[in-house]
Design an enzyme around this catalytic site. Structure first.
Site, PDB file in Angstrom:
ATOM      1  CB  CYS A  22       0.820  -1.056   6.586  1.00 42.20           C
ATOM      2  SG  CYS A  22       1.346  -2.660   6.006  1.00 42.20           S
TER       3      CYS A  22
ATOM      4  CG  HIS B 283      -5.057  -3.169   6.177  1.00 42.29           C
ATOM      5  ND1 HIS B 283      -4.586  -1.874   6.185  1.00 42.29           N
ATOM      6  CD2 HIS B 283      -3.965  -3.958   6.363  1.00 42.29           C
ATOM      7  CE1 HIS B 283      -3.265  -1.892   6.364  1.00 42.29           C
ATOM      8  NE2 HIS B 283      -2.870  -3.137   6.466  1.00 42.29           N
TER       9      HIS B 283
ATOM     10  CB  ILE C  99      -7.003  -8.988   0.197  1.00 47.75           C
ATOM     11  CG1 ILE C  99      -5.695  -9.601   0.719  1.00 47.75           C
ATOM     12  CG2 ILE C  99      -6.820  -8.378  -1.178  1.00 47.75           C
ATOM     13  CD1 ILE C  99      -5.210 -10.788  -0.091  1.00 47.75           C
TER      14      ILE C  99
ATOM     15  CB  CYS D 238      -5.357 -11.842   9.440  1.00 48.44           C
ATOM     16  SG  CYS D 238      -4.443 -13.089  10.342  1.00 48.44           S
TER      17      CYS D 238
ATOM     18  CE  LYS E 290     -11.127 -10.126  10.715  1.00 51.64           C
ATOM     19  NZ  LYS E 290     -12.077  -9.892   9.618  1.00 51.64           N
TER      20      LYS E 290
END
Ligand SMILES: [Zn+2]
Lengths: 127, 385
Positions: B83, B332, B209, B206, B328
């Site tokens: 990442c 991401h 996608i 989290c 968030k």
């Protein structure tokens, strides 16, 4: 995973075989080429006790590919009495009743089935 | 060593781009950065990306993107650090310029994630971890970060509601970011009522996608002064790594690689945390935002929640953080994230952040994480007067 790759890891996964540094005595799991405490490169195989304490855990509800049928399952960090820390599934328990600090012991279990090839390895259960 | 400047930035919106592939996204962001800089002669192309090999069966992205941009002959490579691929690509780009190896470097971070199923993406993300001793056991990437959250909450008695404030603020900031994936407000209640992905992490803690690409153009500062109206100087670009797996470290509630990369960056720039006006942290999971504020010196260990509760990370606060929504809410797209952070800091330092402008922002800091605190890059940028 390839059969040769699987066999290569078998001593670690079946017997928790680590390595003791001949230079400083540090125990490593998995074994390493270079001791990260003293820089030494000489080791002797050391089978670990499998007895330890649960330091942290979580319950996996959205598993990665290959583990779909098993969720929810618990994963935890275990500190073995030799001082080594390992990551593994925590089994034979109700995940809701787990707690940090619990005594656990290693057991050999089926990890997953990958295209008809059954993979085994260590998990931990409350001792 | 030469001083390095950023002379152009560009990005795509983060989201589900069903009509655009990996290459299209990288090209779109790159062209925007080149148009922004009015610079079309590039010596070197670096592509930050993590998962193209697994998700698109496509590697060799350096030459692929260079050719797509018509940059025949340019040096080119893909840079991968999980990442942190984007931050690492910027870092390597800075080294090329600073060392004199290249006079103009295009860094583009890109990830195309929405063509794959969630279990496939979950597996691809877990490739950041040790395949034989972490992923083999069925640990997901979310699960490993959940271990961090549990350990952090236990160590400092921090409540989930306190952690849940972080994504609430990120969503608020994303409302004014036209490139953000999630432009809607959320509440602490909504976070707490969202499903648990891996205890104690809720879905709304989290990052999701998404697809996206972001690009920056780097040049030596001396040449940038003439070529650009508003160059931004790279005051420091550093990286540090830790023991590969979280479970092998002594402390699960702080990242040594954040502290080490920050210490090196602040030393290089001759600055301290209090000199930073705007901050980008890697909040792939909300708790990582709190830990970053502590590791970077903006809050005491275990006390980041107090800073957040007092409005400290909002625009106008003590240290405005993730002013375009962070991982968030901006989104991401993994290998692009570290480059989005740089693009957003440049917008702040140029005074182009619109309603989210931090008044008088002169220096910004970006922290990008690969793995669970394993590889961490630090960038400090400064306005050039
Ligand atoms: Zn040793």
């Amino acid at each position: 995973m390839s059969a040769s790759g699987y066999l290569r890891e078998a001593p670690r996964r079946y017997r928790l075989e680590g390595a003791a540094c001949k230079g400083c005595g540090a125990i490593h799991f998995p074994p390493r080429a270079v001791c990260d405490r003293c820089g030494g490169r000489d080791f002797e195989a050391r089978e670990l006790s499998g007895e330890g304490e649960l330091l942290a855990y979580t319950i996996i509800r959205h598993p990665p590919k290959g583990f779909e049928g098993q969720a929810p399952y618990a994963i935890g960090i275990v500190q073995l009495k030799e001082g080594v820390r390992v990551l593994a599934q925590i089994t034979d328990c109700d995940p809701a009743e787990l707690r940090e600090g619990a005594k656990v012991e290693a057991v050999m279990r089926r990890i997953r089935e990958d295209g008809g090839f059954i993979e085994y390895g260590y998990k931990f259960r409350p001792a | 060593m030469r001083k390095t400047a950023i002379v152009g930035v560009g990005c795509t919106k983060v989201g589900e781009h069903w009509d655009k592939g990996l290459r299209d996204l990288a090209v779109e962001a790159s062209l925007r950065a080149m148009d922004d800089a009015k610079l079309y002669d590039v010596d070197y192309v670096l592509v930050g990306n993590m998962m193209s090999g697994y998700l698109q069966n496509q590697e060799h992205l350096g030459a692929l993107v260079a050719d797509s941009l018509g940059l025949r002959g340019a040096g080119a490579a893909k840079i991968e650090a999980a990442c942190a691929s984007g931050g690492m690509a910027v870092h390597i780009g800075c080294q090329l310029v600073a060392s004199g190896s290249a006079d103009s470097v295009l860094v583009v971070g890109v990830e195309k994630m929405t063509d794959a199923t969630t279990p496939e993406v979950t597996k691809a993300l877990a490739m950041a971890e040790d395949q034989e001793y972490s992923a083999y056991m069925g640990a997901s990437f979310v699960g490993l970060n959940a271990l961090v959250a549990r350990a952090y909450m236990r160590a400092y008695g921090v409540k989930q509601e306190d952690i849940a404030l972080f994504p609430v603020i990120c969503h608020k900031h994303a409302l004014n970011n036209e490139f953000a994936q999630f432009r809607f407000p959320i509440t602490v209640e909504a976070v707490m009522n969202s499903p648990i992905v891996a205890d104690p992490l809720h879905l709304l803690e989290c990052a999701g996608i998404g697809d996206g690409a972001a690009a920056v153009l780097l040049m030596p500062l001396e040449e940038a002064r003439g070529a650009s109206d508003s160059p931004v100087e790279v005051l420091a670009s550093t990286v540090s790594t830790d023991k590969f797996s979280l479970h092998q470290r002594d402390d699960f509630t702080s990242f040594r690689a954040t502290r080490a990369s920050a210490e090196a960056a602040f030393k290089k720039a001759g600055l301290r945390a209090e000199d930073i006006d705007v901050l980008e942290v890697h909040d792939a999971f909300a708790v990582l935002g709190l830990i970053a504020l502590e590791d970077l010196g903006f809050a005491e260990r275990g006390k980041a929640a107090d800073l957040i509760r007092e409005g400290g990370i909002e625009i106008g606060g003590e240290i405005p953080t993730n002013t375009f929504g962070g991982l968030k809410a901006r989104g991401h797209p993994v290998g692009a994230t570290g480059v989005y952070q740089i693009v957003e800091l440049v917008r702040q330092l140029r005074g182009e952040a619109g309603k989210n402008q931090v008044p008088g922002a002169e220096r910004g800091y970006a922290q990008n994480i690969g793995g669970v605190g394993t590889t961490i890059t630090a960038h400090i940028l400064g306005r050039v007067d």
